[in-house]
Write a protein that holds these residues in place. Structure first.
Motif, PDB file in Angstrom:
ATOM      1  N   ARG A   6      57.356  20.146 -11.044  1.00 12.52           N
ATOM      2  CA  ARG A   6      56.389  21.255 -10.996  1.00 12.52           C
ATOM      3  C   ARG A   6      56.763  22.202  -9.859  1.00 12.52           C
ATOM      4  O   ARG A   6      57.482  21.852  -8.936  1.00 12.52           O
TER       5      ARG A   6
ATOM      6  N   CYS B 264      59.312  10.056   0.591  1.00  4.94           N
ATOM      7  CA  CYS B 264      58.169  10.875   1.024  1.00  4.94           C
ATOM      8  C   CYS B 264      58.307  11.249   2.495  1.00  4.94           C
ATOM      9  O   CYS B 264      58.637  10.402   3.336  1.00  4.94           O
ATOM     10  N   TRP B 265      58.074  12.512   2.761  1.00  2.00           N
ATOM     11  CA  TRP B 265      58.075  13.076   4.130  1.00  2.00           C
ATOM     12  C   TRP B 265      56.797  12.624   4.817  1.00  2.00           C
ATOM     13  O   TRP B 265      55.689  12.814   4.283  1.00  2.00           O
ATOM     14  N   LEU B 266      56.904  12.023   5.992  1.00  2.03           N
ATOM     15  CA  LEU B 266      55.722  11.571   6.744  1.00  2.03           C
ATOM     16  C   LEU B 266      55.651  12.368   8.044  1.00  2.03           C
ATOM     17  O   LEU B 266      56.553  12.267   8.898  1.00  2.03           O
TER      18      LEU B 266
ATOM     19  N   ASN C 186      48.928   8.722   7.810  1.00  2.00           N
ATOM     20  CA  ASN C 186      49.177   8.909   6.373  1.00  2.00           C
ATOM     21  C   ASN C 186      50.524   8.336   5.959  1.00  2.00           C
ATOM     22  O   ASN C 186      51.129   8.804   4.985  1.00  2.00           O
TER      23      ASN C 186
ATOM     24  N   ARG D  63      61.853  17.109  -7.592  1.00  2.00           N
ATOM     25  CA  ARG D  63      61.668  16.389  -6.315  1.00  2.00           C
ATOM     26  C   ARG D  63      60.186  16.332  -5.984  1.00  2.00           C
ATOM     27  O   ARG D  63      59.551  17.331  -5.800  1.00  2.00           O
TER      28      ARG D  63
ATOM     29  N   SER E 117      56.934  13.936  -3.936  1.00  2.00           N
ATOM     30  CA  SER E 117      56.658  12.899  -2.939  1.00  2.00           C
ATOM     31  C   SER E 117      56.325  11.606  -3.665  1.00  2.00           C
ATOM     32  O   SER E 117      55.327  11.539  -4.388  1.00  2.00           O
TER      33      SER E 117
ATOM     34  N   ARG F 230      54.619  25.107  -7.315  1.00  2.00           N
ATOM     35  CA  ARG F 230      53.280  25.606  -6.957  1.00  2.00           C
ATOM     36  C   ARG F 230      53.357  27.130  -6.788  1.00  2.00           C
ATOM     37  O   ARG F 230      52.682  27.708  -5.959  1.00  2.00           O
TER      38      ARG F 230
HETATM   39  C1  LIG Z   1      55.348  18.667   7.448  1.00  2.00           C
HETATM   40  C2  LIG Z   1      54.953  17.723   6.335  1.00  2.00           C
HETATM   41  C3  LIG Z   1      54.236  16.596   6.625  1.00  2.00           C
HETATM   42  C4  LIG Z   1      53.882  15.704   5.614  1.00  2.00           C
HETATM   43  N1  LIG Z   1      53.225  14.552   5.955  1.00  2.00           N
HETATM   44  C5  LIG Z   1      52.910  13.661   5.000  1.00  2.00           C
HETATM   45  C6  LIG Z   1      52.309  12.420   5.354  1.00  2.00           C
HETATM   46  O1  LIG Z   1      52.090  12.126   6.533  1.00  2.00           O
HETATM   47  N2  LIG Z   1      52.001  11.556   4.362  1.00  2.00           N
HETATM   48  C7  LIG Z   1      52.246  11.837   3.042  1.00  2.00           C
HETATM   49  O2  LIG Z   1      51.945  11.004   2.186  1.00  2.00           O
HETATM   50  N3  LIG Z   1      52.839  13.012   2.671  1.00  2.00           N
HETATM   51  C8  LIG Z   1      53.175  13.923   3.608  1.00  2.00           C
HETATM   52  N4  LIG Z   1      53.822  15.095   3.276  1.00  2.00           N
HETATM   53  C9  LIG Z   1      54.140  15.358   1.875  1.00  2.00           C
HETATM   54  C10 LIG Z   1      53.167  16.389   1.260  1.00  2.00           C
HETATM   55  O3  LIG Z   1      51.889  15.819   1.136  1.00  2.00           O
HETATM   56  C11 LIG Z   1      53.719  16.817  -0.112  1.00  2.00           C
HETATM   57  O4  LIG Z   1      54.992  17.376   0.063  1.00  2.00           O
HETATM   58  C12 LIG Z   1      52.804  17.827  -0.796  1.00  2.00           C
HETATM   59  O5  LIG Z   1      51.592  17.228  -1.150  1.00  2.00           O
HETATM   60  C13 LIG Z   1      53.449  18.421  -2.057  1.00  2.00           C
HETATM   61  O6  LIG Z   1      53.756  17.387  -2.991  1.00  2.00           O
HETATM   62  P1  LIG Z   1      55.251  17.146  -3.515  1.00  2.00           P
HETATM   63  O7  LIG Z   1      56.113  16.764  -2.330  1.00  2.00           O
HETATM   64  O8  LIG Z   1      55.138  16.021  -4.519  1.00  2.00           O
HETATM   65  O9  LIG Z   1      55.734  18.406  -4.148  1.00  2.00           O
HETATM   66  C14 LIG Z   1      54.214  15.981   4.269  1.00  2.00           C
HETATM   67  C15 LIG Z   1      54.955  17.136   3.986  1.00  2.00           C
HETATM   68  C16 LIG Z   1      55.333  17.985   5.005  1.00  2.00           C
HETATM   69  C17 LIG Z   1      56.186  19.205   4.668  1.00  2.00           C
END
Ligand SMILES: Cc1cc2nc3c(=O)[nH]c(=O)nc-3n(C[C@H](O)[C@H](O)[C@H](O)COP(=O)(O)O)c2cc1C
Length: 213
Positions: free
Chosen positions: A192, A150-152, A99, A44, A46, A194
């Motif tokens: 991956r 992707c979580w925003l 973002n 999983r 982003s 971390r």
């Molecule tokens: C609370 C939270 C807020 C996040 N906000 C953003 C965001 O606004 N934009 C974005 O591109 N990714 C966002 N992310 C995703 C993280 O950047 C991402 O989960 C992190 O870099 C690890 O990468 P992965 O999800 O590929 O493992 C967010 C994640 C969390 C948990």
């Protein structure tokens, strides 16, 4: 005797042995099935680029069912979901999230909110923990369905919270926690973890040795 002919005293070690046998083959290696499941979790990622194509209604239902299968304090389920397909709404939300630009080009967005009136003890912390568990379930489900998501981040940025409350006409007790952009994946990422042994402490907090074992 307890059940299955086991006494209460020895039931737990036997159960642990059975669990261990299920997890590992006789050679001590993890079974391929378990490896696949763990690899799935690590896979999983982003996904911020989307290929053309819609996310159908059946997939949306599965995403929401997975989200609402998450743990929740006292099973209060304070989570609420706003499913968005209209490009103009997706663009308006994208503009409110510094973002979150990819939401403007995603076919689907889901804003995960929490109703403070419904949360355990009306505590914001429970609301956030419950909603975060739901979000992770939703992201894992998207991954299982071959979608990219992707979580925003929205909460706790006050300006983002206020703008989403306006755009989505949320009631006052409903707090937007995060947006999720979802679509067909337009990029591939390696599984991956971390994992960092320095972040792990065994039995009690210690900085003496690297992994404390
Ligand atoms: C609370 C939270 C807020 C996040 N906000 C953003 C965001 O606004 N934009 C974005 O591109 N990714 C966002 N992310 C995703 C993280 O950047 C991402 O989960 C992190 O870099 C690890 O990468 P992965 O999800 O590929 O493992 C967010 C994640 C969390 C948990």
């Amino acid at each position: 005797m307890w059940n299955n002919g086991w006494s209460k005293a020895d039931a737990m070690p036997k159960r642990l042995a059975l669990l261990r046998r299920a997890l590992y083959t006789r050679s001590g290696n993890m079974s391929a099935a378990v490896k696949d499941k763990l690899q799935f979790i690590l896979g999983r990622r982003s996904i911020r680029v989307y290929a053309p194509g819609e996310v159908d209604e059946a997939a949306v239902t599965q995403l929401l069912q997975a989200a609402m299968a998450a743990p929740s304090a006292v099973a209060k389920d304070p989570w609420r979901f706003v499913v968005i397909r209209k490009p103009e709404t997706l663009s308006a939300i994208a503009a409110a999230l510094p973002n979150g630009g990819m939401l403007a080009v995603a076919p689907l967005g889901i804003v995960v909110c929490g109703d403070l009136e419904a949360a355990h003890d009306r505590q914001l912390s429970y609301l956030l923990q419950d909603c975060s568990a739901a979000i992770e379930n939703l992201l894992l489900c998207a991954h299982a369905l071959g979608l990219g998501a992707c979580w925003l981040g929205v909460h706790p940025r006050e300006d983002r919270v206020r703008k989403l409350q306006e755009i989505l006409s949320l009631p006052v007790s409903v707090i937007p926690v995060a947006g999720i952009a979802i679509g067909r994946p337009g990029e591939a990422k390696e599984p991956r973890t971390r994992y960092n042994p320095h972040y792990v402490h065994w039995e009690k907090w210690s900085t003496e040795n690297e992994d404390g074992r």
